[in-house]
Enzyme design. Structure first.
Site, PDB file in Angstrom:
ATOM      1  N   SER A  10       0.984  -1.340  -0.224  1.00 53.76           N
ATOM      2  CA  SER A  10      -0.019   0.002   0.062  1.00 53.76           C
ATOM      3  C   SER A  10       0.884   1.427   0.035  1.00 53.76           C
ATOM      4  O   SER A  10       1.999   1.187   0.130  1.00 53.76           O
ATOM      5  CB  SER A  10      -0.956   0.192   1.243  1.00 53.76           C
ATOM      6  OG  SER A  10      -0.142   0.207   2.470  1.00 53.76           O
ATOM      7  N   LYS A  11       0.266   2.377  -0.021  1.00 58.84           N
ATOM      8  CA  LYS A  11       0.861   3.504   0.036  1.00 58.84           C
ATOM      9  C   LYS A  11       2.082   3.719   1.029  1.00 58.84           C
ATOM     10  O   LYS A  11       2.930   4.482   0.812  1.00 58.84           O
ATOM     11  CB  LYS A  11       0.099   4.856  -0.308  1.00 58.84           C
ATOM     12  CG  LYS A  11      -0.797   4.988  -1.404  1.00 58.84           C
ATOM     13  CD  LYS A  11      -1.596   6.132  -1.434  1.00 58.84           C
ATOM     14  CE  LYS A  11      -2.416   6.341  -2.858  1.00 58.84           C
ATOM     15  NZ  LYS A  11      -3.326   7.224  -2.747  1.00 58.84           N
ATOM     16  N   ARG A  12       1.526   3.186   2.114  1.00 57.92           N
ATOM     17  CA  ARG A  12       2.738   3.478   3.558  1.00 57.92           C
ATOM     18  C   ARG A  12       3.881   2.709   3.048  1.00 57.92           C
ATOM     19  O   ARG A  12       4.916   2.956   3.775  1.00 57.92           O
ATOM     20  CB  ARG A  12       1.807   2.913   4.529  1.00 57.92           C
ATOM     21  CG  ARG A  12       1.604   1.315   4.707  1.00 57.92           C
ATOM     22  CD  ARG A  12       1.353   0.996   6.055  1.00 57.92           C
ATOM     23  NE  ARG A  12       1.119  -0.341   6.308  1.00 57.92           N
ATOM     24  CZ  ARG A  12       0.001  -1.418   5.689  1.00 57.92           C
ATOM     25  NH1 ARG A  12      -0.684  -0.622   5.111  1.00 57.92           N
ATOM     26  NH2 ARG A  12      -0.090  -2.283   5.885  1.00 57.92           N
ATOM     27  N   HIS A  13       3.894   1.649   1.977  1.00 60.13           N
ATOM     28  CA  HIS A  13       5.201   1.020   1.797  1.00 60.13           C
ATOM     29  C   HIS A  13       6.083   2.050   0.622  1.00 60.13           C
ATOM     30  O   HIS A  13       7.143   1.626   0.269  1.00 60.13           O
ATOM     31  CB  HIS A  13       4.984  -0.261   1.299  1.00 60.13           C
ATOM     32  CG  HIS A  13       4.539  -1.178   2.160  1.00 60.13           C
ATOM     33  ND1 HIS A  13       3.040  -1.676   2.158  1.00 60.13           N
ATOM     34  CD2 HIS A  13       4.813  -1.541   3.407  1.00 60.13           C
ATOM     35  CE1 HIS A  13       2.752  -2.354   3.279  1.00 60.13           C
ATOM     36  NE2 HIS A  13       3.872  -2.319   3.958  1.00 60.13           N
ATOM     37  N   GLY A  14       5.539   2.958   0.309  1.00 65.93           N
ATOM     38  CA  GLY A  14       6.135   3.746  -0.894  1.00 65.93           C
ATOM     39  C   GLY A  14       4.844   3.849  -1.998  1.00 65.93           C
ATOM     40  O   GLY A  14       3.919   3.623  -1.967  1.00 65.93           O
TER      41      GLY A  14
END
Length: 465
Positions: free
Chosen positions: A239-243
């Site tokens: 997801s976006k929290r991983h980049g």
């Protein structure tokens, strides 16, 4: 020619993300390896969330990755009449039925089933209820078998079997007349002659339901291959929290498409110990047999390493065009694009992305360098005034203004003053670039040219402390 026909079928409710890109890539490589047909189908039956902007972004990302399709793009929103005909066919044959249960009644059934410890699936109330009064809203449900099992052999996961009494009588047409995802997917795959369905394993639970619909339509089953998910470093769904998860975000960050393709294909597929693959090699070597069953873990550092490899080995002329785009994103116009291949050669051994290269090369494009205050305080001092004035006088006469000639000119000054290279090069570097880190000044000065070099050196004199 092969009869293999595969499809990539994104929903245009957002950008093309990394997981979808890998699914598209696997389908593309399989089709090319088998000399088959790669079809692009836009699944836009969700008319509320689907947008033309998302379609455009998906097509742009596919083209950037080099995943050219043979047929399409087909749009499900343009095929509603076909789906309605197929719904009517199943109704006539008794393989589907109208359901008049209201949302409130369905919720009550669900709560009752949960309270009694039963699976909260539809209880079949309307299976034999006949025709309701005119004007009563209804949905159309698929009539699932009450007994037996639905079994298939997944090309990646192996044999999978589900008891039919676990499956619901799913809705295939909503009360407003629009068809639902699971049904239109089957109709399209049948009509388009899809032989292999290669998709993410989040669709595994849909497959038994869809197999029953293939059978109800009297159509042959395709082979199914469900690709494991891509996870973040913490082993949760990417997801976006991983980049960044958008394909085109990587283009904006200065990654090359061949690096992202190479990385994505290795995220779940392998061929011995080989890490670097051209597209031609991937087409030659790709097979579903070598796709792993376990989820791939996204590693930004590995992608960065691959991108660095492709930048180092890339054609400077091509990279120059991409670098110019990065510079323009920074608001920097390029007055002399013909110099950019030489700029690329200056930085391609050291920079891992084109964004990094653009930032490091920006001083060559700006009208004046952006000075680092600490560097100015340390090197643009009154003690260096004589050095800079001597350098200006020497460079005015330097002929030709080349790497070799400039280096000899500076070496002569060093010999006359007794100064070491560091004492001479750093004031020049700060005056020319604004900072203390850059490629060799003997490479930079000829790139800037005599007039630009002299102008920057003279401007630096005004900053002396």
């Amino acid at each position: 020619m092969s009869t293999v026909r595969v499809r990539f079928a994104p929903s245009p409710t957002g950008y093309l993300h990394i997981g979808g890109a890998r699914t598209a890539l696997f389908n593309y490589l399989f089709a090319r390896r088998q000399q088959g047909t790669f079809i692009l189908r836009i699944e836009d039956t969700d008319t509320v969330r689907s947008t033309q902007q998302s379609v455009d972004e998906i097509l742009k990302a596919m083209k950037w990755l080099g995943l050219s399709w043979d047929e399409g793009p087909y749009y499900q929103s343009e095929r509603f009449s076909l789906y309605k005909d197929k719904v009517q066919q199943l109704l006539r044959e008794g393989k589907a039925y109208r359901c008049y249960c209201t949302p409130e009644e369905l919720e009550q059934k669900r709560e009752r089933a949960m309270a009694e410890g039963r699976k909260p699936k539809y209880d079949g109330t309307c299976r034999e209820c006949g025709k309701a009064s005119e004007g009563t809203p209804f949905v159309v449900r698929f009539r699932s078998p009450d007994s037996g099992a639905t079994t298939f052999s997944d090309l990646i996961k192996g044999p999978i079997s589900v008891q039919n009494d676990e499956l619901d009588d799913i809705i295939i047409q909503r009360s407003d007349g629009t068809p639902t995802y699971n049904f239109v997917v089957v109709v399209d795959d049948v009509e388009m002659g899809i032989t292999h369905v290669i998709r993410g394993d989040d669709h595994v639970n849909n497959t038994p339901r869809q197999i029953l619909m293939y059978q109800a339509l009297g159509a042959p089953l395709p082979a199914f291959a469900h690709v494991p998910m891509i996870l973040g470093a913490d082993k949760t769904r990417l997801s976006k929290r991983h980049g960044a998860t958008s394909v085109m975000s990587y283009e904006e960050m200065g990654f090359l498409p061949e690096a992202l393709v190479n990385y994505l294909v290795r995220l779940g597929w392998s061929h011995g110990d080989q890490e670097i693959f051209s597209m031609g090699e991937l087409i030659e070597k790709f097979s579903l047999e070598n796709v792993g069953r376990s989820a791939g873990v996204f590693n930004p550092e590995k992608l960065l390493w691959l991108n660095s490899h492709y930048i180092k080995s890339g054609d400077p002329a091509r990279l120059a065009t991409l670098l110019q785009k990065q510079l323009e994103r920074m608001g920097l116009g390029v007055a002399d694009p013909e110099k950019l291949p030489a700029v690329v050669r200056l930085f391609q051994e050291r920079d891992k992305t084109l964004e990094e290269m653009a930032k490091n090369a920006a001083f060559l494009v700006r009208k004046a360098p952006e000075f680092d205050g600490t560097a100015v305080e340390k090197f643009l001092t009154e003690a260096n005034r004589g050095l800079l004035e001597t350098l200006i006088g020497a460079l005015e006469k330097c002929e030709p203004f080349t790497h070799e000639a400039v280096e000899k000119c500076v070496e002569k000054i060093m010999a006359e003053t007794g100064l070491k290279m560091g004492k001479v090069a750093q004031p020049i570097r700060v005056a020319i670039t604004g900072g203390t880190v850059s490629p060799s000044v003997f490479e930079i000065l000829p790139l800037l040219g005599r007039e630009e070099t002299l102008e920057r050196l003279r401007n630096a004199l005004a900053l002396l402390k």
